[in-house]
Structures are given as structure tokens and as C-alpha cells.
Design an enzyme around this catalytic site. Structure first.
Site, short mmCIF file in Angstrom:
data_model
loop_
_atom_site.label_atom_id
_atom_site.label_comp_id
_atom_site.label_asym_id
_atom_site.label_seq_id
_atom_site.Cartn_x
_atom_site.Cartn_y
_atom_site.Cartn_z
N HIS A 511 0.82 -1.21 0.00
CA HIS A 511 0.00 0.00 0.00
C HIS A 511 0.86 1.27 0.00
O HIS A 511 0.91 1.99 -0.99
CB HIS A 511 -0.95 -0.02 1.20
CG HIS A 511 -1.94 1.11 1.20
ND1 HIS A 511 -2.66 1.47 2.31
CD2 HIS A 511 -2.33 1.97 0.22
CE1 HIS A 511 -3.45 2.48 2.02
NE2 HIS A 511 -3.27 2.81 0.76
N HIS A 516 1.63 4.88 -2.93
CA HIS A 516 1.76 6.27 -2.49
C HIS A 516 3.17 6.83 -2.72
O HIS A 516 3.34 7.88 -3.35
CB HIS A 516 1.43 6.37 -1.00
CG HIS A 516 -0.02 6.26 -0.68
ND1 HIS A 516 -0.82 7.36 -0.44
CD2 HIS A 516 -0.84 5.18 -0.57
CE1 HIS A 516 -2.06 6.96 -0.19
NE2 HIS A 516 -2.10 5.63 -0.26
N HIS A 701 -3.68 0.63 -6.55
CA HIS A 701 -4.04 1.24 -5.27
C HIS A 701 -5.44 0.83 -4.83
O HIS A 701 -5.66 0.50 -3.66
CB HIS A 701 -3.93 2.76 -5.35
CG HIS A 701 -4.31 3.43 -4.06
ND1 HIS A 701 -5.55 4.02 -3.87
CD2 HIS A 701 -3.64 3.58 -2.89
CE1 HIS A 701 -5.61 4.50 -2.64
NE2 HIS A 701 -4.48 4.25 -2.02
N ASN A 705 -6.51 -0.97 -1.19
CA ASN A 705 -7.01 0.02 -0.24
C ASN A 705 -8.48 -0.13 0.12
O ASN A 705 -8.84 -0.17 1.29
CB ASN A 705 -6.77 1.44 -0.76
CG ASN A 705 -7.19 2.49 0.26
OD1 ASN A 705 -6.53 2.66 1.29
ND2 ASN A 705 -8.29 3.17 0.01
N ILE A 853 -6.65 8.74 -1.17
CA ILE A 853 -6.86 8.51 0.26
C ILE A 853 -5.81 7.53 0.75
O ILE A 853 -5.28 6.75 -0.06
CB ILE A 853 -8.27 7.98 0.56
CG1 ILE A 853 -8.54 7.91 2.07
CG2 ILE A 853 -8.46 6.62 -0.07
CD1 ILE A 853 -8.57 9.22 2.76
#
Length: 853
Positions: A511, A516, A701, A705, A853
Site C-alpha cells: 500500500h 503512495h 491502489h 485500499n 486517500i
């Protein structure tokens, strides 16, 4: 001031020219030599006052004012006034009508120049000019007062131009805008600074708070390589000049460039969610200081009450004082109000909605490795016994598993790609001596699974390893599946340790790191090197929405020293250091799904459109993912083909080459000498790189997530750490285990506070906001290129076709891994492109364009 003096000379020339243009040149001109261009400007307010009469707008033409000057003709300056207010998605918007009188040979408008003398910032949504064909400007940016920025804002129209095709009147403006965005690498960034630059992860520690808050700088060294982050320029801490200082209280206003900040709508929702999250996250932490809410759960029924009862979170006395020191005054008041008004009640996670105990099933344990929230770690076992990189062999023996291979010999099972492995051994082993302190008990695990004839996965052995007394030695134990008695209870303990390993890998690697963190340097390089009018910037822009802002917030409250992840994960204070170790093995050319599947032995090369063939059909993440990947690649190839006709056009694009060079040499600078980087000299390399980047930011993602609450919302299914080792026969712990296996199990799991914190975190992370834009969706006027629009419509239609296929697969009784014993249909790669209404909240589906997010 960081941005002062950054306004390039060409923009200053524009300002000088504008001051006297109308007054000095329009006198004596007749109306017959001029024409009127009408336009509209839309502003959205978020509690700020109306900027009417204090904002000035001008048009810059694509036509040069003088031959070969590089400067476009400028219109007169017009003031925004007489706006009409209306509701826009629950926010207050104002639409202003403006008129510009220009010469007949003014040419086609190509840019807007905005100057704000308003005292507050405001959000500029869009602008439109009515010419023979309407010209659209998608602004989506916060505008700050000129007295702060000392610079006007420039917005280019939605027409794309490669650098060598830039209209003459926009050449200097294009170059000047990029130059101003790069800044000068000095000074602390202020809220209004629109500057993109790189920095190391030197803001994770807080050494001024004490030695326990010291963390290594990540990035820039061989021992701790890492992708770069956006620079904030805060002063160094007093205790360590290499570490950037941090605010004493939790800060939700950490700097990111204005164009990367949340929109007013999302900002409003985020503040609301933050207050609710604070009630969930911060109040338990404050209470922990006084030993409230500590201790373990004692039974399955007690754990279930977590979701069925309202939990009183009223804050009083000393707890209130602790909380006041943690957050800014305004947030503190909101949290207190929310805690008094709204009892905390977590929604029921899907994992226990149908059957409270189905998650304990071995088949479900295996299914979640290919259809859960960390589905890209499992791999096909090619050599038995498994081996570490240092050559140490696993202690799992053929005799341990031979009776669990459904009649096949070990050789037949290996050759038939029937044995899979979830391997959390090598990357954890070097850290275990540091992890296993402060009450944490962790192993490095290997789990072997057998793929049955119906493609369900049956776990057949778990190896749990600890470092030995000498270098490269290990102490291993092997546990085998059992369904009755003490052996079954020990097997359940072993599975919990495996999942605790997997939770660490999921949050820190799959993750955070692999989505990110690795994408942020691409965003910074795109803003610095590719003009807004560059087609590749236009292609990538929606896939970068909100990512820098959410990453900055993560550095503030999640991945920092003492942050949420350090509190809930077994890796504790070495969490980010561990992710740096795994980054050493990261390769951009292996992040695309087909290459990743081949690397893990889960697919073979093939001549079909995806380029690979899955080893087995019922791999939900792989099956759905390959269709999404192929759709993205087709769209990217179609788009790039419109602007790049051959390899030479790729090589000769100076902005594109500077962009790629900066990504390799600065953004991912610790990897600059790797030979696997694409050379970016061929069209195929461009499309592969762009497809990979969009895949990471959108589908990858989404897959790791948005299912978090469904699976990890019930903490027994996804424990984040363990507080006891597997008891050894003859020990005091073993006697304790024999006396009450369930009691031992619950004592082994995280304490109430850690579980509450973990559940609150995944609840926040699993939510979509109402302004989410999904893969295959964009505003109708995002481009004026009709061929591009046609190709995008084709992409949208393909994604909707994939949606129907996914729903059909989920109904197919042959595909048992699509729903499993817990009856959760696999929708984590369901695009949700077809739905145009609000879809906020926990939906367990949908692929947003970006890491938002």
C-alpha cells in the site's frame, strides 16, 4: 518569501505591457476594428468572502504581438463583477460573465492571466471563452492574493501542444510557467507558494522530543534508499540538523503546492471525516495515558460487541487535557463536540456479516491471498524446499506435506504449478531481534498452499522462523493443518502470526511504498518538466489528484515516529526503515501487472492481448486486473498515437526527455544507476511506462485500499501484531495454552487500544469521497481534441464491458474464489465507471483515477 522573485522576466513583460495597453493604444480605434469575446468564470467558495471586484482577468493570444517575440497579444484587463451564485455539488459557487474587447486580428485565445487583489484565497473551478468554438480552461486551483504570491496565475486552455508545436504567442509563457514552478530550492514553503521540489524523507522523526523519536533519514544513502517527497523546507530540528523539524501538535495543514490541495468539497468532507477519525483514533490514545481501554479482548462475543454497541467516548478531566496537547485548538473543540454528540459505533465488516466464523476456515485463509487486500504477494513455488537469499533452506520436509497433495507426488505438484507460497521470510528476518521487544512477538513466516482441482487454495504447512544464535542460523518450527484438539488450536495461532506478517507487508509495502511513495516523484517531475499544455501532462493529470496532499498528511499522522502505523504494526518504530529495505529490490519495469505476474510465477508469457496466461483462471485479482491493465494500455496507446507518430518524435520531445531524466536521476535518485530503466527512446517504452504509472495510481491502489474495512475491520481476521509466541511443549506457556486455548489466543492478539486504532484507521482509509472521479471518467470539456474524445469514449465503454464481466464471474459457481466461505464478491477491481451519482462511503468497489486517500 520563497516565491518572491520567481516571476520570470516574460511574465513581468506582460504586466508592463498590460498597464498601458488599453489606455495607450485603444484611443482612436473604432469599434469596427475590434470584436468582443465573451466568457464565464466559475469560483467555488469554502467559507471565504466573495472576491467580486478584486480579481482581474486577461486573455493571452496564441498569436505573437511581434514576429518571433515568443510573446502573445494581450487583451485589456477585466474585473470580475456581477456574479450569480448557485449550488454546485453542495458547495456555494459563483459564475461571473466577462467581456473582452480585442482587435480583429487578436487570434485564438490560448491562456488566461489572473491577478487577485482579494484578501483571501478562493478556488477557481473553470473558465470558458465563447469564440467560434468554445475554449475551455479547467483550472481547479486555489488562487492566493497577489500581495502574498507576487505573481499572477496563468491558465492554459485545454488544447494540447508538444513543445515544438507551441503557438508562437505562448512560447515564453510556457517556458516561464515551468521555470517558476521549479523554484530555487531555498526557504520554507508558505501555503501560497506554487513550487515543486524534492526532498528526502527527513521529517519522520522528532528528535527534539527525545531519543525514542529519532528515525533515520530515508533517501540519499545506500543503506536507506527511498523515493523522494515534495519539499517543505521547514527548519532543521535542534537535536539533529539532518532531520526537519515538526510541529508539536498534529498538523493537518502541512504544505503542499496549491494545485495539489483538496478541492473545497473534498476539504469539507475531509475535515468532517478527520473529526470523526479523531474521535475514533485520538480519544482512545488519550485514555491510554491513564490505562483506560487497555487490556485484551477475552472472547469472540466480546470482540463482536465492538460493532454492536455504542461506545461512550465522552472526554473528561485529565483525558481532556492530554487531548488538548495533541491537536490544534480548533480541531480540539470540534472533537470534544463530536464526542459529546455521537457515540462511536463501527459498522459491521463484511467478513462477519454472513457468518461470524467463516474467516477461520482454511479455504478462506488461502482465498484472501489471491482475492483479499494483499493479493500480489503470493507466488508459485518453483524449488522445494524453499530457500533464503543467503542459501539457508527451509525446514519444511517432503514428509510434512506429501499426504496433503490430493494424490500427487511432490514432483508432480511442483511441475504442475500446484504449490504456492506466501513468503514473508527474507525481508523480516534481519529485523526480528529489533522487532521482538516491548512485548511484540513476531516470526518470519513461510506458508505453503496446494492448489486443488477446483483452484481453491489449501494451506498445507506454515514455517515460523526466528534468528539463531550465530550468523545465518535460524530456529524454525513447522506447523501443519489440523481440525480437532490442541493441534487445531496451535494451527489457528500459526495462521494469526502469518496474517500479522501479511498486515505489515500490506500496509508498509503493497500500500504505502508501492503506490503512495513511488508515485509522488512522478507527480513532482510532471509539474516541473511537462507544461500543462503538454499532452502527457493532460493524460496523467487526473491520476495525480490529491496524492501529494494525502501523502503529506500520512507523514504527519500515520508513518511518522509515534504515528498510527508504529502503534498498530508489529514492526513498530522500524516500520519505515523496513519499507526502505524492501525498496532496494523495487524495479519500475516490474510494476506493470503482466510483468509482476510473470515474476511471481503466477502467469506465463502468451501471444494473447494481455501478453500473459494465468496459471489458473480463478485468481480474482489476476483475472480482473489483466482486463483493466489491457484497457488502460489500449487507451494510452491510442492517446499517444495521436501526438507521437514514430520513435523519433518521442526522442525529440525535450520536455518528455527532461521529465524522464528527472524521474530517474532525482525523483528515484537512489536507483539512478540501475540498467532496467526504460531509455525512453521508443514509442513502445513511452506507452509501457505510462500504462504502468496509471495502473499503479488507479487499479493497483484500489485493489489494496478500498477493501480494508471489509477484511481488516474485523481485527481477528487481520491482526496487526502478536504478543505471544507459539508455546513450546513442556513450557509454562504451553501449560497456559492447554488450560484454555481460546484465552491464550486472545492474549496473543493486539490489545483493545491497538485493535480500536487499527479498525478506526481502515474505516477512514476505505471510504470514497463524494467528489471521487473513477477510471474512465473525466469532465466533458477536458480536451478540445475530438479524436482524443473518441478514444476516451472507447476506453469508457471497455471499462463498462469489464464491469459486466466481473459481475458474471462473481455469479459463476465454478469460480469458488470469487466469493469464498465469507460470501464477499470480489469487486475491488470493479471500475464503477458506469455510475455517475455520488458514491461516498465504504462501498468495497470502484477504481478512482488517483491515490486520493
Amino acid at each position: 518569501m520563497a516565491s518572491k522573485g520567481l516571476l520570470c522576466s516574460c511574465l513581468q513583460d506582460y504586466l508592463s505591457a498590460i498597464r498601458g495597453k488599453v489606455a495607450g493604444e485603444s484611443s482612436g480605434k473604432t469599434k469596427s476594428s475590434t470584436t468582443i469575446i465573451k466568457g464565464e468564470v466559475v469560483i467555488i467558495r469554502h467559507g471565504e468572502s466573495d472576491p467580486e471586484k478584486s480579481v482581474f482577468v486577461q486573455i493571452c493570444s496564441c498569436t505573437e504581438d511581434k514576429p518571433r517575440s515568443g510573446k502573445g497579444k494581450l487583451s485589456e484587463q477585466r474585473r470580475l463583477k456581477g456574479g450569480k451564485s448557485y449550488d454546485f455539488n453542495g458547495m456555494k459557487a459563483t459564475k461571473y460573465t466577462i467581456k473582452f474587447r480585442v482587435e480583429l486580428d487578436f487570434g485564438i485565445p490560448g491562456a488566461l492571466v489572473i491577478k487577485s487583489q482579494h484578501k483571501q484565497k478562493f478556488f477557481l473551478q473553470s473558465a470558458t471563452l465563447q469564440t467560434l468554438h468554445p475554449i475551455h480552461f479547467h483550472c481547479n486551483s486555489w488562487i492566493y492574493p497577489f500581495q502574498l504570491t507576487k505573481a499572477n496565475r496563468v491558465f492554459f486552455s485545454n488544447t494540447s501542444h508538444l513543445p515544438n508545436q507551441t503557438p508562437g504567442g505562448l512560447r515564453d509563457l510556457r517556458q516561464g510557467e515551468l521555470k517558476s514552478l521549479r523554484g530555487n530550492k531555498t526557504g520554507e514553503r508558505k501555503e501560497w507558494d506554487r513550487i515543486y521540489d524534492y526532498d528526502f524523507y527527513n521529517d519522520l522523526g522528532s528528535p527534539d522530543k527525545g531519543r525514542e523519536h529519532v528515525r533515520p533519514v530515508l533517501g540519499g544513502t545506500r543503506s536507506h534508499p527511498y523515493p523522494r517527497r515534495g519539499r517543505t523546507g521547514r527548519p532543521p530540528s535542534k537535536a539533529d540538523p539532518l532531520t526537519e523539524s515538526r510541529p508539536e501538535k498534529i498538523n493537518l495543514d502541512i504544505y503542499v503546492p496549491p494545485d495539489e490541495r483538496f478541492s473545497p468539497k473534498k476539504l469539507s468532507e475531509f475535515i468532517s471525516n478527520s473529526i470523526q477519525a479523531a474521535v475514533h483514533l485520538l480519544i482512545p490514545e488519550a485514555k491510554l495515558a491513564f490505562k483506560q481501554d487497555s487490556g485484551s479482548f477475552r472472547s469472540f462475543e466480546e470482540t463482536s460487541s465492538f460493532f454492536s454497541s455504542n461506545k461512550n467516548q465522552v472526554v473528561e478531566g485529565d483525558v481532556k487535557e492530554v487531548l488538548k496537547k495533541m491537536v490544534p485548538e480548533k480541531l480540539f473543540k470540534e472533537v470534544i463536540h463530536a464526542s459529546n454528540q455521537n457515540p462511536v459505533k463501527f459498522p459491521l465488516p463484511q467478513i462477519i456479516a454472513e457468518n461470524e466464523l467463516a474467516w477461520m476456515d482454511d479455504e478462506e485463509f488461502g482465498r484472501q491471498m489471491i482475492a483479499g487486500i494483499n493479493p500480489a504477494k503470493i507466488q508459485c513455488l518453483e524449488v522445494f524446499p524453499p530457500q533464503s537469499k543467503n542459501g539457508v533452506c527451509s525446514s519444511i520436509k517432503e514428509s510434512d506435506i506429501k499426504n496433503n497433495l490430493d494424490g500427487l507426488s511432490l514432483t508432480e505438484a511442483i511441475n504442475g504449478w500446484k504449490i504456492l507460497i506466501l513468503d514473508h521470510h527474507d525481508y523480516l528476518m534481519p529485523f526480528l531481534n529489533r522487532i521482538n521487544t516491548k512485548g511484540v512477538c513476531a516470526y518470519a513466516s513461510r506458508t505453503l498452499l496446494f492448489r486443488r482441482s477446483d483452484d481453491t487454495l489449501k494451506p498445507i504447512a506454515i514455517e515460523l522462523s526466528l534468528p539463531g544464535s550465530s550468523y545465518a542460523s535460524e530456529n524454525n518450527m513447522v506447523l501443519l493443518p489440523a481440525s480437532h484438539g490442541n493441534e487445531a488450536a496451535l494451527w489457528q495461532l500459526a495462521k494469526a502470526h502469518v496474517v500479522a506478517n501479511d498486515s505489515v507487508h500490506h500496509q508498509l509495502i503493497s500500500h504505502w511504498l508501492q503506490t503512495h511513495a513511488v508515485v509522488e516523484p512522478f507527480i513532482i517531475a510532471t509539474r516541473r518538466q511537462l507544461s500543462v499544455m503538454h499532452p502527457i501532462h493532460q493524460l496523467l493529470d487526473p491520476h495525480f489528484k490529491d496524492t501529494m496532499h494525502i501523502n503529506a498528511l500520512a507523514r504527519s499522522i500515520l508513518i511518522n515516529s509515534g504515528g498510527v502505523l508504529e502503534k498498530i504494526l508489529l514492526s513498530g518504530e522500524i516500520s519505515m526503515e523496513l519499507s526502505s529495505e524492501v525498496y532496494k529490490e523495487w524495479r519500475f519495469d516490474q510494476q506493470g501487472l503482466p510483468d509482476d505476474l510473470i515474476k511471481r510465477g503466477m502467469a506465463l508469457k502468451d501471444s494473447n492481448p494481455t501478453g500473459v496466461q494465468l496459471l489458473f483462471e480463478d485468481y480474482p485479482y489476476g483475472a480482473d486486473g489483466l482486463e483493466i491493465w489491457t484497457a488502460i494500455k489500449t487507451w494510452v496507446t491510442d492517446f499517444c498515437s495521436i501526438f507521437y507518430k514514430d520513435d523519433n518524435s518521442v526522442k525529440s520531445d525535450i520536455e518528455l526527455q527532461a521529465w524522464w531524466s528527472e524521474i530517474k536521476n532525482i525523483g528515484h535518485g537512489d536507483k539512478r544507476n540501475e540498467t532496467w530503466w526504460y531509455k525512453m527512446k521508443e514509442f513502445s517504452e513511452l506507452t509501457q511506462a505510462l500504462t504502468t504509472l496509471i495502473w499503479i495510481a488507479s487499479a493497483l491502489h484500489a485493489s489494496v485500499n478500498f477493501g480494508q474495512y471489509a477484511y481488516a475491520g474485523y481485527p481477528l481476521n487481520r491482526p496487526t501484531l502478536c504478543r505471544k509466541f507459539i508455546p513450546k511443549e513442556g513450557s509454562i506457556e504451553y501449560a497456559e495454552f492447554l488450560e484454555d486455548p481460546d484465552k491464550y489466543y486472545f492474549k496473543m492478539l493486539p490489545e483493545r487500544f491497538e485493535m480500536s486504532l487499527a479498525v478506526a484507521l481502515v474505516e477512514v482509509l476505505s471510504q470514497h469521497t463524494s467528489d471521487e472521479v473513477y477510471l474512465g471518467q473525466r469532465p466533458s470539456e477536458w480536451t478540445d481534441n475530438e479524436e482524443v474524445k473518441h478514444k476516451f469514449d472507447k476506453f469508457n465503454a471497455e471499462l463498462q464491458k469489464i464491469e459486466r464481466k466481473i459481475m458474471e464471474r462473481n455469479k459463476d459457481p465454478r469460480l469458488k474464489n470469487r466469493c469464498g466461505p465469507v460470501k464477499i464478491p470480489y469487486k475491488l477491481l470493479y471500475p464503477d465507471t458506469s455510475s455517475n451519482g455520488p458514491k461516498e462511503g465504504i462501498t468495497g468497489k470502484g477504481i478512482p483515477n488517483s491515490i486520493s486517500i
